[in-house]
Design an enzyme around this catalytic site. Structure first.
Site, PDB file in Angstrom:
ATOM      1  N   ASP A 155    -122.025 -21.820  58.211  1.00 33.36           N
ATOM      2  CA  ASP A 155    -122.336 -21.221  59.502  1.00 33.36           C
ATOM      3  C   ASP A 155    -123.356 -22.123  60.190  1.00 33.36           C
ATOM      4  OD1 ASP A 155    -122.170 -18.651  61.280  1.00 33.36           O
ATOM      5  OD2 ASP A 155    -124.297 -19.159  61.170  1.00 33.36           O
ATOM      6  N   GLU A 185    -126.030 -22.509  63.656  1.00 29.36           N
ATOM      7  CA  GLU A 185    -126.668 -21.991  64.855  1.00 29.36           C
ATOM      8  C   GLU A 185    -126.856 -23.163  65.807  1.00 29.36           C
ATOM      9  OE1 GLU A 185    -126.889 -18.859  65.268  1.00 29.36           O
ATOM     10  OE2 GLU A 185    -126.412 -18.342  63.191  1.00 29.36           O
ATOM     11  N   HIS A 242    -127.544 -13.690  62.549  1.00 27.74           N
ATOM     12  CA  HIS A 242    -127.547 -14.885  63.388  1.00 27.74           C
ATOM     13  C   HIS A 242    -128.505 -15.959  62.869  1.00 27.74           C
ATOM     14  CE1 HIS A 242    -124.813 -13.342  66.394  1.00 27.74           C
ATOM     15  NE2 HIS A 242    -125.512 -12.219  66.455  1.00 27.74           N
ATOM     16  N   ASP A 254    -125.814 -15.654  57.396  1.00 31.19           N
ATOM     17  CA  ASP A 254    -124.456 -15.429  57.912  1.00 31.19           C
ATOM     18  C   ASP A 254    -123.408 -16.058  56.998  1.00 31.19           C
ATOM     19  OD1 ASP A 254    -125.696 -14.147  59.954  1.00 31.19           O
ATOM     20  OD2 ASP A 254    -124.833 -15.350  61.571  1.00 31.19           O
TER      21      ASP A 254
END
Length: 577
Positions: free
Chosen positions: A31, A33, A175, A180
């Site tokens: 994941d 960001e 998040h 995540d």
């Protein structure tokens, strides 16, 4: 519907036949960001990844990343990642290679992400920006898998938070990248439990279960069932026994099986699979034999679904015409001493233009008799770029040195024309005629590539017989018997088997090669090129050579360093000895 078309008979495959069992697959669940949603414009602020195999945790990767730019307030509000948090974090140039090493350590690795196109898009953009080649890994999107597995009633939303709640994930998505990724691991395991009872037990079956696989593809997977896990060539056949498609594989069963999964996205090939009724195969001793047999089968069958099958041996050559005042001609059937091969007519034409700049060969197309020519000089004569043999201003004897200069250049006996061209290039650059310099550079590069390729292939094809060997990766050897540029025999000796008796048996059973015309003695240029590429790989050894393998002393190989600079877009000439 055509009722006469034979129907594929469903075959229940064993787990081994289905491909890579899911418990042997390494899943790297990731994941990211980011500062926004546009790969290439926005950038990554945090990496999170979890590596698992067979339900066991193998490792974790997590770090903040300094995006070297501001983070929008709405992103800060969503992720909680502030500019202060990333100020002392490593930059992307440090993190990306570490992540790629973490993610690509296993040949059976599959990247998994929730809404994978988003994360993979950012990773590919970052790799391109930093000069890394994106690894060829399978990618699995848990959003797509969830939409395939779950009904709308059970999962009205396929957002990660909704699926994590549905399956009772141990970690709640927030998040932040690593949390995540951990939540996605639980979602992945839950989805895999759902597809197991449906007969999905391997990676290939899992990819084949996704929506992109057509019913026709899925229904034909039994065609791969009887294929061996060996190198070779495969032929898809249609209802009338016609060959639809020819390909090569290091593992026939696995490669053909991929045509019936989501990994095969080419519409043209999907149409072929729907039409096919059988897959034939030819086992080969090693990948070189498979590559050569593929070329020969393409030439023999011209299968309509192979893009290169219409002209599998097509190559372009530059040759001199047979007349008192020879001129250059671009042809597909070379004569002795021809220059090439070139991959297209355009590249051959560039080389012709370069030759005309350095060697005073006539450029007109008219036939000029040896005696009493009655033509009129063209504008090139007025520019002192042609001695006008058409008007009788030059005899065949006067013209002959230009012909010999070209032959010496092609044979690698004299590279003075190349030096002249590079001097001209230097003049263009010095006088700041950069557009003309760029065109001139491209012409020289095209000529040098054609010369180098031709001299290397000609040197190989000139040898009556040589025997090459390569390690097979398991302690044994792969052998190739090559005669005048053609593969005459191929075989191997496993670990512990004496290699030389195998070599002698291969020589005795090798094909007899009938010589043809041209610089390659009739051998197809593409076959010679494939053999040369195999021989030039590190680790290949020459067991025996009937004649010395010769390279011309003043051939194009000595200009490879200049050519590399030219290919990189550099202008000018620094000189070479």
């Amino acid at each position: 519907m055509n009722q006469d078309r034979p129907r594929a008979i469903p075959v229940q495959l064993s787990l081994e036949q289905l491909g890579t069992p899911l418990h042997e697959v390494t899943f790297v669940v990731l994941d990211l960001e980011t500062t926004g949603g546009r790969p290439g414009t926005d950038t990554i602020t945090e990496f999170g990844a979890v590596k698992i195999r067979g339900g066991q945790l193998l490792g974790e990767f997590g770090t903040l990343v300094d995006p070297e730019r501001g983070i929008p307030p709405e992103v800060v509000a969503l992720t909680g990642i502030t500019e202060a948090m990333v100020r002392d974090a490593p930059k992307l140039a440090e993190v990306l290679p570490a992540f790629l090493e973490f993610a690509t350590g296993d040949a059976k690795t599959v990247l998994v992400a929730h809404n994978a196109p988003f994360d993979i898009g950012f990773l590919k953009a970052a790799s391109a920006q930093l000069g890394y080649e994106w690894p060829k890994l399978q990618v699995l999107c848990t959003v797509r898998l969830a939409r395939r597995v779950l009904s709308r009633e059970e999962a009205p939303s396929c957002r990660l938070s909704a699926l994590a709640a549905l399956f009772g994930a141990a970690v709640t998505p927030n998040h932040r990248a690593l949390d995540d990724a951990k939540a996605t691991v639980d979602v992945l395991h839950a989805l895999l439990e759902r597809v197991g009872p449906l007969g999905v037990h391997s990676l290939e079956e899992l990819l084949g279960y996704l929506p992109e696989v057509t019913a026709a593809q899925r229904g034909k997977r039994g065609l791969a069932g009887g294929l061996p896990e060996r190198p070779g060539v495969y032929l898809f056949r249609g209802p009338s026994e016609e060959v639809l498609y020819v390909g090569t594989a290091t593992n026939l069963r696995r490669r053909v099986g991929q045509y019936f999964t989501a990994g095969e996205t080419r519409a043209r090939v999907r149409d072929m699979v729907a039409f096919a009724v059988r897959v034939d195969h030819v086992e080969c001793a090693h990948p070189l034999e498979a590559a050569v047999r593929e070329l020969r089968l393409l030439a023999a069958h011209r299968p309509r679904y192979n893009r290169r099958s219409t002209q599998p041996h097509r190559a372009w050559w530059i040759t001199l015409t047979d007349e008192p005042f020879p001129r250059l001609s671009v042809v597909t059937t070379p004569r002795e001493g021809a220059l090439g091969p070139f991959t297209s007519r355009n590249t051959a034409t560039l080389a012709v233009e370069a030759i005309h700049e350095a060697i005073p060969l006539r450029q007109c197309n008219q036939r000029i008799p040896a005696r009493n020519p009655q033509g009129r000089p063209c504008v090139l004569a007025d520019l002192d770029r042609c001695a006008a043999p058409c008007a009788g201003h030059q005899s065949p004897a006067d013209y002959a040195p230009a012909v010999e200069a070209l032959r010496a250049l092609v044979a690698g006996h004299d590279d003075n024309p190349v030096r002249l061209l590079l001097d001209q290039l230097g003049t263009f650059a010095t006088t700041e005629r950069f557009e003309q310099a760029g065109l001139h550079r491209d012409r020289i590069a095209g000529l040098l590539k054609g010369l180098d390729r031709g001299q290397r292939l000609t040197a190989l094809a000139a040898i009556p017989e040589f025997i090459a060997a390569r390690p097979d990766g398991s302690g044994g050897w792969q052998f190739a018997i090559v005669r005048h540029g053609r593969l005459a025999s191929a075989g191997g000796a496993r670990r512990g088997v004496a290699p030389m008796p195998v070599v002698e048996a291969l020589v005795l059973g090798a094909e007899t090669v009938l010589l043809g015309a041209g610089p390659l003695f009739g051998a197809p240029a593409e076959e010679v090129r494939v053999i040369l590429r195999w021989v030039e790989q590190p680790g290949t050894r020459l067991v025996r050579v009937a004649e010395p393998w010769r390279s011309p002393a003043r051939g194009a190989a000595r200009w490879r360093e200049w050519l590399e600079r030219a290919e990189a877009g550099r202008q000018g000439y620094a000189g070479a000895d």
